[in-house]
Design an enzyme around this catalytic site. Structure first.
Site, PDB file in Angstrom:
ATOM      1  N   CYS A 113       0.814  -1.229   0.000  1.00 37.54           N
ATOM      2  CA  CYS A 113       0.000   0.000   0.000  1.00 37.54           C
ATOM      3  C   CYS A 113       0.843   1.274   0.000  1.00 37.54           C
ATOM      4  CB  CYS A 113      -0.951   0.006   1.192  1.00 37.54           C
ATOM      5  SG  CYS A 113      -2.100  -1.369   1.132  1.00 37.54           S
ATOM      6  N   HIS A 248      -3.368   7.344   1.696  1.00 37.26           N
ATOM      7  CA  HIS A 248      -3.757   5.990   1.287  1.00 37.26           C
ATOM      8  C   HIS A 248      -5.159   5.737   1.834  1.00 37.26           C
ATOM      9  CE1 HIS A 248      -4.001   1.812   0.637  1.00 37.26           C
ATOM     10  NE2 HIS A 248      -3.798   1.465   1.888  1.00 37.26           N
ATOM     11  N   ASN A 278     -10.042   0.043  -0.694  1.00 38.61           N
ATOM     12  CA  ASN A 278      -8.584   0.106  -0.584  1.00 38.61           C
ATOM     13  C   ASN A 278      -7.971  -0.519  -1.838  1.00 38.61           C
ATOM     14  OD1 ASN A 278      -5.890  -0.314   0.023  1.00 38.61           O
ATOM     15  ND2 ASN A 278      -6.269  -1.062   2.103  1.00 38.61           N
TER      16      ASN A 278
HETATM   17  O1  UT7 Z   1      -3.957  -0.959   3.427  1.00 33.98           O
HETATM   18  C1  UT7 Z   1      -3.059  -1.549   4.294  1.00 33.98           C
HETATM   19  C2  UT7 Z   1      -3.347  -1.185   5.645  1.00 33.98           C
HETATM   20  N1  UT7 Z   1      -4.585  -1.778   6.099  1.00 33.98           N
HETATM   21  C3  UT7 Z   1      -5.305  -1.132   6.947  1.00 33.98           C
HETATM   22  O2  UT7 Z   1      -4.964  -0.035   7.270  1.00 33.98           O
HETATM   23  C4  UT7 Z   1      -6.488  -1.825   7.563  1.00 33.98           C
HETATM   24  C5  UT7 Z   1      -6.575  -1.408   8.993  1.00 33.98           C
HETATM   25  N2  UT7 Z   1      -7.652  -2.020   9.731  1.00 33.98           N
HETATM   26  C6  UT7 Z   1      -8.948  -1.683   9.551  1.00 33.98           C
HETATM   27  O3  UT7 Z   1      -9.285  -0.910   8.698  1.00 33.98           O
HETATM   28  C7  UT7 Z   1      -9.949  -2.259  10.519  1.00 33.98           C
HETATM   29  O4  UT7 Z   1      -9.285  -2.888  11.590  1.00 33.98           O
HETATM   30  C8  UT7 Z   1     -10.943  -3.288   9.858  1.00 33.98           C
HETATM   31  C9  UT7 Z   1     -11.909  -2.547   8.964  1.00 33.98           C
HETATM   32  C10 UT7 Z   1     -10.144  -4.314   9.079  1.00 33.98           C
HETATM   33  C11 UT7 Z   1     -11.758  -4.002  10.947  1.00 33.98           C
HETATM   34  O5  UT7 Z   1     -12.442  -3.071  11.765  1.00 33.98           O
HETATM   35  P1  UT7 Z   1     -12.386  -3.224  13.350  1.00 33.98           P
HETATM   36  O6  UT7 Z   1     -13.251  -2.182  13.906  1.00 33.98           O
HETATM   37  O7  UT7 Z   1     -10.927  -3.221  13.738  1.00 33.98           O
HETATM   38  O8  UT7 Z   1     -13.082  -4.624  13.571  1.00 33.98           O
HETATM   39  P2  UT7 Z   1     -12.494  -5.967  14.226  1.00 33.98           P
HETATM   40  O9  UT7 Z   1     -11.489  -6.595  13.335  1.00 33.98           O
HETATM   41  O10 UT7 Z   1     -12.092  -5.678  15.624  1.00 33.98           O
HETATM   42  O11 UT7 Z   1     -13.799  -6.864  14.232  1.00 33.98           O
HETATM   43  C12 UT7 Z   1     -14.962  -6.511  14.997  1.00 33.98           C
HETATM   44  C13 UT7 Z   1     -16.028  -7.558  14.778  1.00 33.98           C
HETATM   45  C14 UT7 Z   1     -15.515  -8.989  14.926  1.00 33.98           C
HETATM   46  O12 UT7 Z   1     -16.521  -9.747  15.559  1.00 33.98           O
HETATM   47  P3  UT7 Z   1     -16.419 -10.091  17.125  1.00 33.98           P
HETATM   48  O13 UT7 Z   1     -15.130 -10.859  17.281  1.00 33.98           O
HETATM   49  O14 UT7 Z   1     -16.407  -8.766  17.821  1.00 33.98           O
HETATM   50  O15 UT7 Z   1     -17.656 -10.894  17.355  1.00 33.98           O
HETATM   51  C15 UT7 Z   1     -15.367  -9.472  13.503  1.00 33.98           C
HETATM   52  O16 UT7 Z   1     -15.508 -10.861  13.371  1.00 33.98           O
HETATM   53  O17 UT7 Z   1     -16.539  -7.472  13.438  1.00 33.98           O
HETATM   54  C16 UT7 Z   1     -16.510  -8.756  12.821  1.00 33.98           C
HETATM   55  N3  UT7 Z   1     -16.303  -8.604  11.392  1.00 33.98           N
HETATM   56  C17 UT7 Z   1     -17.301  -8.423  10.514  1.00 33.98           C
HETATM   57  N4  UT7 Z   1     -18.634  -8.357  10.669  1.00 33.98           N
HETATM   58  C18 UT7 Z   1     -19.367  -8.163   9.567  1.00 33.98           C
HETATM   59  C19 UT7 Z   1     -15.122  -8.556  10.719  1.00 33.98           C
HETATM   60  N5  UT7 Z   1     -15.332  -8.363   9.413  1.00 33.98           N
HETATM   61  C20 UT7 Z   1     -16.685  -8.285   9.257  1.00 33.98           C
HETATM   62  C21 UT7 Z   1     -17.512  -8.075   8.145  1.00 33.98           C
HETATM   63  N6  UT7 Z   1     -18.849  -8.021   8.339  1.00 33.98           N
HETATM   64  N7  UT7 Z   1     -17.028  -7.911   6.905  1.00 33.98           N
END
Ligand code: UT7
Length: 321
Positions: A113, A248, A278
């Site tokens: 990225c 980004h 992204n």
């Molecule tokens: O480009 C390179 C750099 N990449 C980035 O910068 C990405 C950085 N990270 C992010 O943007 C965020 O961390 C994400 C968008 C990937 C995730 O958001 P988050 O608020 O950190 O969510 P999380 O990973 O803590 O997940 C929260 C909950 C989980 O469920 P539980 O364990 O709380 O029951 C996940 O299983 O959301 C669940 N979850 C989803 N639910 C519905 C994860 N993906 C999904 C989904 N739909 N697509």
């Protein structure tokens, strides 16, 4: 003084737009979750005939036309990608061939990225040493090819696309246009937080993207705030002087947090993550082209580019356009 000046930009997106609602039919997710956690509403996904090189070629042609530069004048092509058409030759050489600019330098940069920032920084250095007079710097990706379409935690986040800029070495005044400062960083410590589980020398397969999103998020906000401060210090410019930040586009919440840390008005941040998702190395030049073409970014503006990605790699660059 000789500076590398951005004289044109272009971008390209696949024809197929996929909404969150469509993805919710394939994996256990919802439009509401994706919008709330990321800001993404849709993404463009390449079909079989669209590849990283076809998108890069389209974006490059538009950038050349915008700059009023003939392909034969380009002596350097740097293409940032983590999804090349082939393991080799470099996709940059395919772009060179298609544009008809033979004989110069053409190579790919792999910094995921942050790839466009790495490519921009490298091109800036090479132009200032006189290795070439005019360069194409491209970010192009087909991340849809390395996504695990069963994994809802990653497949909803990415899209395909390409962006390109023409850079020209020009003799300019101190307060004139050009790239003013660039800082690039890497730290291989955190490979397991964001990587592809395959490759030619390991599994012999292309592999799929794996990410521990929450941890990447945490590192991104800290690293970006730090590198933005370094670039402002190097350029001797206060944060308030920035007209536009072209970040980004990984997550709306990262964009907001970074702007807050810099004390910058969120109105100054170019946002395309809602439309493009992204697109890895393509996201910064894509967003730059959108904001330039819709008239927001104007000649003379001070523009900060920044990105963070797998490796980890991260960087920022300040330019007067
Ligand atoms: O480009 C390179 C750099 N990449 C980035 O910068 C990405 C950085 N990270 C992010 O943007 C965020 O961390 C994400 C968008 C990937 C995730 O958001 P988050 O608020 O950190 O969510 P999380 O990973 O803590 O997940 C929260 C909950 C989980 O469920 P539980 O364990 O709380 O029951 C996940 O299983 O959301 C669940 N979850 C989803 N639910 C519905 C994860 N993906 C999904 C989904 N739909 N697509």
């Amino acid at each position: 003084m000789i500076r590398a000046v951005i004289t044109g930009s272009g971008s390209a997106l696949p024809s197929n737009c996929v909404t969150n609602a469509e993805l919710a039919k394939r994996v256990d997710t919802s439009d509401e979750w994706i919008v709330e956690r990321t800001g993404i509403r849709q993404r463009y996904i390449a079909n079989e005939s669209e590849t990283t090189s076809t998108l890069a070629i389209e974006a490059s042609r538009k950038a050349l036309e915008d700059a009023g530069v003939d392909a034969s004048e380009i002596g350097l092509i740097i293409l940032a990608t983590a999804t090349p058409d082939h393991t080799f030759p470099a996709t940059a050489t395919q772009v060179q061939q298609a544009l008809g600019c033979r004989g110069g330098v053409a190579f790919d940069v792999a910094a995921v990225c942050s790839g466009f920032l790495y490519a921009l920084g490298t091109a800036d250095s090479l132009l200032r040493t006189g290795m070439a007079k005019k360069a194409l710097v491209i970010g192009a990706e087909t991340f849809s090819r390395i996504l695990d379409w069963e994994d809802r935690t990653t497949c909803v986040l990415f899209g395909d696309g390409a962006g390109a800029v023409v850079l020209e070495a020009q003799d300019v005044a101190e307060d004139g246009p050009g790239i003013l400062a660039t800082r690039l960083h890497a730290d291989g410590e955190h490979k397991e937080l964001l990587y592809v589980d395959g490759g030619p020398s390991t599994t012999g397969e292309v592999g799929k993207l794996r990410m521990k999103g929450r941890e990447v998020f945490r590192h991104a906000v800290v690293n970006l705030a730090e590198v933005l401060g370094e670039v402002l210090d190097d350029a001797g410019v206060p944060a308030e002087a920035i007209d536009w930040v072209v970040p980004h586009q990984a997550n709306q919440r990262i964009l907001d947090a970074t702007a807050r840390k810099l004390g910058l008005d969120s109105e100054k941040v170019v946002v395309t993550v809602d439309r493009h998702a992204n697109t890895s190395a393509a996201s910064v030049p894509l967003a730059f082209d959108v904001a330039r073409k819709d008239g927001r970014i104007k000649s003379g503006d001070l523009v900060m580019f920044e990105a963070m990605g797998g490796g980890f790699t991260w960087g920022a660059s300040l330019a007067r356009v």
